[in-house]
Design an enzyme around this catalytic site. Structure first.
Site, PDB file in Angstrom:
ATOM      1  N   VAL A  11      52.540  80.977  42.845  1.00 13.16           N
ATOM      2  CA  VAL A  11      53.559  80.782  41.862  1.00 13.16           C
ATOM      3  C   VAL A  11      54.102  81.857  40.861  1.00 13.16           C
ATOM      4  CG1 VAL A  11      54.427  79.088  40.060  1.00 13.16           C
ATOM      5  CG2 VAL A  11      52.930  78.816  42.490  1.00 13.16           C
ATOM      6  N   ASP A  32      46.416  88.444  34.522  1.00 11.27           N
ATOM      7  CA  ASP A  32      45.982  87.389  35.256  1.00 11.27           C
ATOM      8  C   ASP A  32      44.386  87.852  34.773  1.00 11.27           C
ATOM      9  OD1 ASP A  32      46.403  85.306  38.270  1.00 11.27           O
ATOM     10  OD2 ASP A  32      43.911  86.351  37.986  1.00 11.27           O
ATOM     11  N   TYR A  62      47.167  90.658  28.106  1.00 14.44           N
ATOM     12  CA  TYR A  62      47.146  89.294  27.234  1.00 14.44           C
ATOM     13  C   TYR A  62      48.516  90.913  26.151  1.00 14.44           C
ATOM     14  CZ  TYR A  62      45.763  85.530  28.951  1.00 14.44           C
ATOM     15  OH  TYR A  62      45.279  84.084  29.490  1.00 14.44           O
ATOM     16  N   GLN A  79      46.489  72.848  43.395  1.00 16.77           N
ATOM     17  CA  GLN A  79      46.119  70.877  44.733  1.00 16.77           C
ATOM     18  C   GLN A  79      46.060  71.808  46.233  1.00 16.77           C
ATOM     19  OE1 GLN A  79      50.045  69.373  43.934  1.00 16.77           O
ATOM     20  NE2 GLN A  79      49.356  67.952  45.403  1.00 16.77           N
ATOM     21  N   ARG A  85      48.113  66.593  42.506  1.00 15.07           N
ATOM     22  CA  ARG A  85      48.605  67.490  40.901  1.00 15.07           C
ATOM     23  C   ARG A  85      47.208  66.127  39.985  1.00 15.07           C
ATOM     24  NH1 ARG A  85      53.463  66.286  42.700  1.00 15.07           N
ATOM     25  NH2 ARG A  85      54.842  68.334  43.859  1.00 15.07           N
ATOM     26  N   SER A 116      52.220  75.406  35.947  1.00 18.15           N
ATOM     27  CA  SER A 116      50.406  75.008  35.843  1.00 18.15           C
ATOM     28  C   SER A 116      50.362  73.304  36.244  1.00 18.15           C
ATOM     29  CB  SER A 116      49.589  75.680  35.173  1.00 18.15           C
ATOM     30  OG  SER A 116      49.554  76.631  34.987  1.00 18.15           O
ATOM     31  N   ASN A 117      49.937  72.836  37.679  1.00 15.82           N
ATOM     32  CA  ASN A 117      49.936  70.860  37.347  1.00 15.82           C
ATOM     33  C   ASN A 117      48.534  70.861  36.895  1.00 15.82           C
ATOM     34  OD1 ASN A 117      52.866  70.470  38.462  1.00 15.82           O
ATOM     35  ND2 ASN A 117      52.015  71.199  40.616  1.00 15.82           N
ATOM     36  N   ASP A 120      53.922  68.059  33.917  1.00 13.15           N
ATOM     37  CA  ASP A 120      53.500  67.182  32.510  1.00 13.15           C
ATOM     38  C   ASP A 120      53.133  67.321  31.523  1.00 13.15           C
ATOM     39  OD1 ASP A 120      56.829  66.076  33.062  1.00 13.15           O
ATOM     40  OD2 ASP A 120      54.972  65.363  35.276  1.00 13.15           O
ATOM     41  N   ASP A 148      63.021  68.875  41.827  1.00 15.09           N
ATOM     42  CA  ASP A 148      62.933  68.059  42.324  1.00 15.09           C
ATOM     43  C   ASP A 148      64.468  67.578  42.152  1.00 15.09           C
ATOM     44  OD1 ASP A 148      60.150  66.701  42.455  1.00 15.09           O
ATOM     45  OD2 ASP A 148      60.235  68.590  40.707  1.00 15.09           O
ATOM     46  N   ALA A 150      67.112  69.553  42.072  1.00 10.86           N
ATOM     47  CA  ALA A 150      67.797  70.479  42.863  1.00 10.86           C
ATOM     48  C   ALA A 150      67.608  70.100  44.349  1.00 10.86           C
ATOM     49  CB  ALA A 150      67.019  71.953  42.787  1.00 10.86           C
ATOM     50  N   ARG A 151      66.361  69.495  45.122  1.00  8.14           N
ATOM     51  CA  ARG A 151      65.753  69.110  46.343  1.00  8.14           C
ATOM     52  C   ARG A 151      66.975  68.013  46.210  1.00  8.14           C
ATOM     53  NH1 ARG A 151      59.235  69.363  45.737  1.00  8.14           N
ATOM     54  NH2 ARG A 151      59.688  71.567  46.517  1.00  8.14           N
ATOM     55  N   HIS A 175      56.913  64.867  36.964  1.00  9.94           N
ATOM     56  CA  HIS A 175      56.389  65.436  38.156  1.00  9.94           C
ATOM     57  C   HIS A 175      55.697  65.647  39.421  1.00  9.94           C
ATOM     58  CE1 HIS A 175      57.444  69.106  41.007  1.00  9.94           C
ATOM     59  NE2 HIS A 175      56.071  69.794  41.075  1.00  9.94           N
TER      60      HIS A 175
HETATM   61  P1  NAD Z   1      46.682  80.682  42.593  1.00  6.98           P
HETATM   62  O1  NAD Z   1      45.326  80.045  42.615  1.00  6.98           O
HETATM   63  O2  NAD Z   1      47.684  81.110  43.403  1.00  6.98           O
HETATM   64  O3  NAD Z   1      47.335  81.423  41.329  1.00  6.98           O
HETATM   65  C1  NAD Z   1      46.386  80.697  40.796  1.00  6.98           C
HETATM   66  C2  NAD Z   1      46.177  82.070  39.026  1.00  6.98           C
HETATM   67  O4  NAD Z   1      45.668  81.821  38.156  1.00  6.98           O
HETATM   68  C3  NAD Z   1      44.764  83.100  39.932  1.00  6.98           C
HETATM   69  O5  NAD Z   1      46.143  84.095  40.475  1.00  6.98           O
HETATM   70  C4  NAD Z   1      44.261  83.069  39.343  1.00  6.98           C
HETATM   71  O6  NAD Z   1      43.264  83.482  39.250  1.00  6.98           O
HETATM   72  C5  NAD Z   1      44.443  82.965  37.812  1.00  6.98           C
HETATM   73  N1  NAD Z   1      43.934  82.278  36.881  1.00  6.98           N
HETATM   74  C6  NAD Z   1      42.825  81.032  36.657  1.00  6.98           C
HETATM   75  N2  NAD Z   1      43.150  80.646  35.321  1.00  6.98           N
HETATM   76  C7  NAD Z   1      42.803  81.893  34.738  1.00  6.98           C
HETATM   77  C8  NAD Z   1      43.043  82.376  33.270  1.00  6.98           C
HETATM   78  N3  NAD Z   1      42.460  81.644  32.812  1.00  6.98           N
HETATM   79  N4  NAD Z   1      43.571  82.814  32.662  1.00  6.98           N
HETATM   80  C9  NAD Z   1      44.434  84.205  33.610  1.00  6.98           C
HETATM   81  N5  NAD Z   1      44.693  83.857  34.868  1.00  6.98           N
HETATM   82  C10 NAD Z   1      44.140  82.486  35.578  1.00  6.98           C
HETATM   83  O7  NAD Z   1      47.300  79.387  42.418  1.00  6.98           O
HETATM   84  P2  NAD Z   1      48.936  78.794  42.902  1.00  6.98           P
HETATM   85  O8  NAD Z   1      49.649  78.671  44.000  1.00  6.98           O
HETATM   86  O9  NAD Z   1      50.121  79.879  41.949  1.00  6.98           O
HETATM   87  O10 NAD Z   1      49.619  78.394  41.440  1.00  6.98           O
HETATM   88  C11 NAD Z   1      49.670  77.949  40.213  1.00  6.98           C
HETATM   89  C12 NAD Z   1      49.465  76.829  39.180  1.00  6.98           C
HETATM   90  O11 NAD Z   1      50.908  76.230  39.750  1.00  6.98           O
HETATM   91  C13 NAD Z   1      49.242  75.635  39.726  1.00  6.98           C
HETATM   92  O12 NAD Z   1      48.610  74.921  38.583  1.00  6.98           O
HETATM   93  C14 NAD Z   1      50.098  74.562  41.076  1.00  6.98           C
HETATM   94  O13 NAD Z   1      49.289  73.327  41.009  1.00  6.98           O
HETATM   95  C15 NAD Z   1      51.393  75.008  40.389  1.00  6.98           C
HETATM   96  N6  NAD Z   1      52.292  74.699  40.383  1.00  6.98           N
HETATM   97  C16 NAD Z   1      53.207  73.680  40.207  1.00  6.98           C
HETATM   98  C17 NAD Z   1      54.771  73.586  41.119  1.00  6.98           C
HETATM   99  C18 NAD Z   1      55.771  73.038  39.956  1.00  6.98           C
HETATM  100  O14 NAD Z   1      56.517  73.037  40.865  1.00  6.98           O
HETATM  101  N7  NAD Z   1      55.553  72.943  38.913  1.00  6.98           N
HETATM  102  C19 NAD Z   1      54.584  73.688  42.005  1.00  6.98           C
HETATM  103  C20 NAD Z   1      53.551  74.719  43.097  1.00  6.98           C
HETATM  104  C21 NAD Z   1      52.450  74.856  41.989  1.00  6.98           C
END
Ligand code: NAD
Length: 319
Positions: A11, A32, A62, A79, A85, A116-117, A120, A148, A150-151, A175
């Site tokens: 993401v 990261d 940071y 997830q 979620r 991140s999920n 909310d 959502d 937009a979809r 969400h």
């Molecule tokens: P991913 O596993 O590809 O990436 C997550 C990243 O977070 C990894 O690179 C990991 O190293 C990093 N990370 C974990 N702990 C950390 C920390 N303490 N400090 C810094 N970095 C850290 O996962 P993703 O597919 O990119 O999903 C990320 C989040 O977004 C998930 O919670 C997912 O559920 C959420 N998400 C949200 C939506 C939305 O519509 N809001 C849609 C898709 C995914």
């Protein structure tokens, strides 16, 4: 204009790529806990610069977020197929206890967009940290149901043969599973959807509505079953929100933010139409909903509130 992204996974890095494709901001900084991943993503995305827009893309700690106007938080565990979620709540709340204070210390004037999920609940957690840190109200919010909504608009637009930009309506609440497709808010050309359909000789049957509801509500589950994760749609949605904040566009978006009361549920964070600008969430609008949608919104608010109760009980929140 500097944009930070914490969590350079699917993401986070797709968001960076979407920002570059849109030409939003002038500098993107990826942070990261996996520094090699962040550096490689920054290099890879940076190689698209000569073909797109003259932004810089780099990885940093940071400290590199200093002076950022916006920081997107996409750190956490996603997830997996078969998970909701809410199933990743505990692990992501623990991650936020580390990530959010670090972002607030490094970029105290930034607007934070949480993705991140479960988004909310994670936004509720982040806002609690921001308040404890003395950040102004409105500066931390979640991407919520922006995608959502937009979809929803796109599916109706396709059904009635109108550009989605001219189809207005909202997905409210969580969400997630309990989200509310607020059909009563749908309008086209200044007319309620039903009136527009009558005018055009079109119909959206109960069956069509059920199909659209399912396609919006369960979109992520289907994509995750097919390819393991969702990221393009959400990356584009987040890039749109970042653009709105950097440009102080004052767009009405269904982003997630705490409210003192939603449909009788106290202190809950979810999506309603909100005015978004350079300082984050500037105002919230409460559409006058019919009884069935108000009941559905109350159910959705209760689901989010129960999850917030769970995090509060876990001790991962500041007082
Ligand atoms: P991913 O596993 O590809 O990436 C997550 C990243 O977070 C990894 O690179 C990991 O190293 C990093 N990370 C974990 N702990 C950390 C920390 N303490 N400090 C810094 N970095 C850290 O996962 P993703 O597919 O990119 O999903 C990320 C989040 O977004 C998930 O919670 C997912 O559920 C959420 N998400 C949200 C939506 C939305 O519509 N809001 C849609 C898709 C995914």
């Amino acid at each position: 204009m500097k944009v930070g992204i914490v969590g350079a996974g699917l993401v986070g890095s797709t968001t960076a790529y979407s920002l570059l494709m849109r030409g939003v901001g002038s500098e993107i900084v990826l942070v990261d806990k996996d520094a090699r991943r962040a550096a490689s993503e920054a290099d890879d995305i940076g190689h698209a610069v000569p073909f797109t827009h003259p932004l810089t893309v780099r990885a940093a700690d940071y400290d590199g977020l200093e002076g950022a106007q916006v920081v997107v938080v996409a750190a956490g565990v996603p997830q997996k197929a078969g998970q909701s979620r809410m199933d990743v709540l505990g692990r992501n709340a623990a991650i936020f206890a580390d990530v959010i204070p670090s972002v607030l210390n490094a970029a105290p004037d930034a607007v934070l967009i949480i993705t991140s999920n479960p988004v909310d609940v994670m936004t509720h957690v982040a806002v609690r940290f921001a308040r404890a840190h003395g950040a102004p109200e409105g500066r931390v919010f979640g991407s919520g149901t922006t995608l959502d909504t937009a979809r929803f608009r796109q599916l109706i637009a396709t059904r009635i043969g109108v550009d989605a930009q001219h189809v207005h309506g909202y997905v409210l609440g969580e969400h997630g599973d309990s989200e509310v497709l607020a059909w009563s808010t749908m309008s086209v050309a200044g007319m309620p959807l039903d009136e527009f359909c009558r005018h055009r000789g079109a119909t959206i049957s109960g069956c069509d509505r059920a199909g659209i509801d399912d396609a919006v509500r369960n979109a992520a589950y289907r994509i995750i079953e097919g390819k393991g994760a969702t990221y393009y749609g959400v990356g584009a949605a987040i890039a749109r929100i970042v653009d709105t904040v950097l440009g102080d566009h004052r767009s009405v978006l269904t982003v997630s933010y705490p409210d003192a009361d939603v449909a009788g549920v106290p202190d809950v964070t979810l999506s309603l139409p909100r005015l978004v600008g350079g300082d984050g969430v500037l105002d919230t609008f409460r559409p006058d909903l019919p009884e069935d949608e108000t009941t559905a919104l109350a159910t959705s608010a209760s689901a989010v509130r129960s999850a917030i109760d769970e995090v509060e009980a876990s001790g991962n929140l500041p007082a």
